[in-house]
Design a protein around this motif. Sequence first.
Motif, PDB file in Angstrom:
ATOM      1  N   GLU B 101       0.691  -1.438   0.092  1.00  0.00           N
ATOM      2  CA  GLU B 101       0.013  -0.167   0.169  1.00  0.00           C
ATOM      3  C   GLU B 101       1.100   1.045  -0.120  1.00  0.00           C
ATOM      4  N   MET B 102       1.844   1.333   0.635  1.00  0.00           N
ATOM      5  CA  MET B 102       2.863   2.545   0.766  1.00  0.00           C
ATOM      6  C   MET B 102       3.371   2.468  -0.366  1.00  0.00           C
ATOM      7  N   LEU B 103       4.853   1.745  -0.875  1.00  0.00           N
ATOM      8  CA  LEU B 103       4.559   1.595  -2.116  1.00  0.00           C
ATOM      9  C   LEU B 103       3.708   2.009  -3.525  1.00  0.00           C
ATOM     10  N   ARG B 104       2.871   1.632  -3.400  1.00  0.00           N
ATOM     11  CA  ARG B 104       1.797   2.232  -4.621  1.00  0.00           C
ATOM     12  C   ARG B 104       1.018   3.691  -3.689  1.00  0.00           C
ATOM     13  N   LEU B 105       1.154   3.876  -3.293  1.00  0.00           N
ATOM     14  CA  LEU B 105       0.728   5.339  -2.592  1.00  0.00           C
ATOM     15  C   LEU B 105       1.778   6.580  -3.307  1.00  0.00           C
ATOM     16  N   LEU B 106       2.870   5.814  -3.456  1.00  0.00           N
ATOM     17  CA  LEU B 106       4.022   7.350  -4.034  1.00  0.00           C
ATOM     18  C   LEU B 106       4.307   6.987  -5.170  1.00  0.00           C
ATOM     19  N   ALA B 107       3.869   5.559  -5.379  1.00  0.00           N
ATOM     20  CA  ALA B 107       4.017   5.441  -7.223  1.00  0.00           C
ATOM     21  C   ALA B 107       2.680   5.803  -7.752  1.00  0.00           C
ATOM     22  N   SER B 108       1.484   6.218  -7.137  1.00  0.00           N
ATOM     23  CA  SER B 108       1.048   7.567  -7.519  1.00  0.00           C
ATOM     24  C   SER B 108       1.209   8.634  -7.968  1.00  0.00           C
ATOM     25  N   CYS B 109       2.214   8.916  -7.043  1.00  0.00           N
ATOM     26  CA  CYS B 109       1.973  10.725  -7.223  1.00  0.00           C
ATOM     27  C   CYS B 109       3.209  10.850  -7.987  1.00  0.00           C
ATOM     28  N   CYS B 110       3.390   9.587  -9.419  1.00  0.00           N
ATOM     29  CA  CYS B 110       4.590   9.508  -9.998  1.00  0.00           C
ATOM     30  C   CYS B 110       4.344   9.047 -11.731  1.00  0.00           C
ATOM     31  N   ALA B 111       4.477  10.610 -12.416  1.00  0.00           N
ATOM     32  CA  ALA B 111       3.181  10.651 -13.807  1.00  0.00           C
ATOM     33  C   ALA B 111       4.239   9.040 -14.184  1.00  0.00           C
ATOM     34  N   THR B 112       5.558   8.224 -14.654  1.00  0.00           N
ATOM     35  CA  THR B 112       5.384   6.989 -15.062  1.00  0.00           C
ATOM     36  C   THR B 112       6.521   6.002 -14.078  1.00  0.00           C
ATOM     37  N   PRO B 113       5.852   5.548 -13.199  1.00  0.00           N
ATOM     38  CA  PRO B 113       6.563   5.208 -11.815  1.00  0.00           C
ATOM     39  C   PRO B 113       6.842   3.726 -12.719  1.00  0.00           C
ATOM     40  N   LEU B 114       8.457   3.105 -12.126  1.00  0.00           N
ATOM     41  CA  LEU B 114       8.339   1.960 -11.859  1.00  0.00           C
ATOM     42  C   LEU B 114       6.626   0.193 -10.814  1.00  0.00           C
ATOM     43  N   ASP B 115       7.089  -0.149 -11.439  1.00  0.00           N
ATOM     44  CA  ASP B 115       6.223  -1.850 -11.225  1.00  0.00           C
ATOM     45  C   ASP B 115       6.120  -1.395 -10.167  1.00  0.00           C
ATOM     46  N   PRO B 116       4.941  -1.165  -9.268  1.00  0.00           N
ATOM     47  CA  PRO B 116       5.635  -1.198  -7.882  1.00  0.00           C
ATOM     48  C   PRO B 116       4.953  -2.711  -7.489  1.00  0.00           C
TER      49      PRO B 116
END
Lengths: 277, 312
Positions: B101-116
Amino acid sequence: MTRDGLDNPRAETGTGMGTDSTAFPPGTFRPAPGRAKAARMLLAQTRTEISLTLRHPEQTLLTLLIPLVLLVGLSTLELGMLTPPRVDSVAPRILALAVMSTAFTGQAIALGFDRRYGVIKRLTATALPRWVLIAGRVLAALSVVALQTVVLSATAFALGWHPSPSGALPGVLVLVLGTLAFGAGGVLVGGALRAEIVLAVANTIWFLLLMGGGLAVPARHLPGPMTAVADYLPSGALARALTACTVGDTVPVSSLFVLLGWGVLAGALAVRTTRVS
Amino acid sequence: MEPDADRAAVRAQGLSKRLGGNLAVADVDLSLDRGEVLALLGPNGAGKTTTVEICEGFLRPDDGRVRVLGTDPFTQGHRLRPRIGVMPQGGGAYPGVRAGEMLRLLASCCATPLDPEWLLATLGLSEVRSTPYKRLSGGQQQRLSLACALVGRPELVFLDEPTAGMDAHARNLVWELITALRSDGVGVLLTTHVMEEAETLADRVVIVDHGRVLAAGTPTELTSGEERGRELRFTSRPALDLEPLLAALPEGCSAWESRPGQYLLRGDIDPQTISTVTAWCARHGVLADELRLGRRTLEDVFLDLTGRELRS
């Protein structure tokens, strides 16, 4: 600067710990930074904050169980203070308590511990803008208050509550104002003190506002001078405004100003005192 | 615009910061390019974290000038933060949040994140993705924190003691990751007090203590130096008479007893030198135990510079 003369660490460190090969093809980490759309960030932040609140047992006790028990207890027990149907007097006061529990005490404690565990610093070190961080917490608090309102109102209806339908819309607006004002107070307490002290202070203030604001016992039954004070406390003002809504009276402007005043005061102080860790 | 602005990741000159009456950072210079690894090496309390937090924009330096990816990190943090990845010391997650959940939260702040999910799998965290942060082991918390730093595909990462509390497997994996980041053109500023980490990974090492830079350079530059880099160590009976040995050694070679029973030779060491040492041992009727010929290690440089006393 090259490092060609040095050993390649991969050669001597084996295959790492994953079950798959941990060799990273070139370009795996090629930079592509950027901020997501604001709406997406806000939604993610709000959703996380809501699920953390609902998952937390002490928070649930504070935000749902205590108000529910008080609602049922005060509405059904004959204590000689209220004329039946008692739930008509009890329900708006318990809604005020629910707002205070979530927006003030719950928020203060969560913020105090989030700071302690470096969450706020961690989040401000990402693409997440500060306003999304704050808005996410506000929206989460409003959502939890909405959920509390639904559960508590449904219980009150089951106990025979008859609120005035015309008070529904002003009631919602008063609940929002109350959440914002208490939320500012929660940030003020949770944003500046050490986590353990936040815990003590937020719970003490919660209890004082519960009693002093006439949430458990109607303000008119409090000892003389406290009756006068109750209207000027945020809890008393919120209870008075909600009571007016549920019986279909005009919301007393003085109560709204009291709430607004506390909110602005706490917010202005919190802007100066809140620290990320 | 500086001429090297597009390559520059961090440029800092004369950074100073006073914290609680102590000079935590004093006149520190740093220079890091993209695709380079810079290790800040120093004992606990040397000012490493303070230096990093200045570069991340959490602290305003009292003195000096810092540019990170061409921005002032303190006043232009909103522009810088989406471009960097930060792994703070000691975690930084909601105590009740689940790892995934923590990693997905931070991923959703990024334009093109790495796959969590890929990151969790890579860092060996797939099985604990639903475990609350506070129930993860120290090493798992560190790995999650690293994943959070990388998920946004940053141009520059700050890793504050990235391998602290990790077992050997996890540490090797992190070293591989850092190597991969470097070759993909990501700038890496890491702090460590693990000599081997700095020596293995870093293009440049800055040794700090009491807030000051004691030495800076490539690991090779730091470990060569005046003594031409070679040294011979062995252990034997304490307090052997070194005079005959010194007389037999060629000029430019020095020998001394560094600790009781531990002997150290530095200088132009050749096969003849070793023979001289063993002959001297034979005359005393002792063995040269653990006889080892090696380069001067970064640890030697570090200990020479920071002193050998243990600190609290």
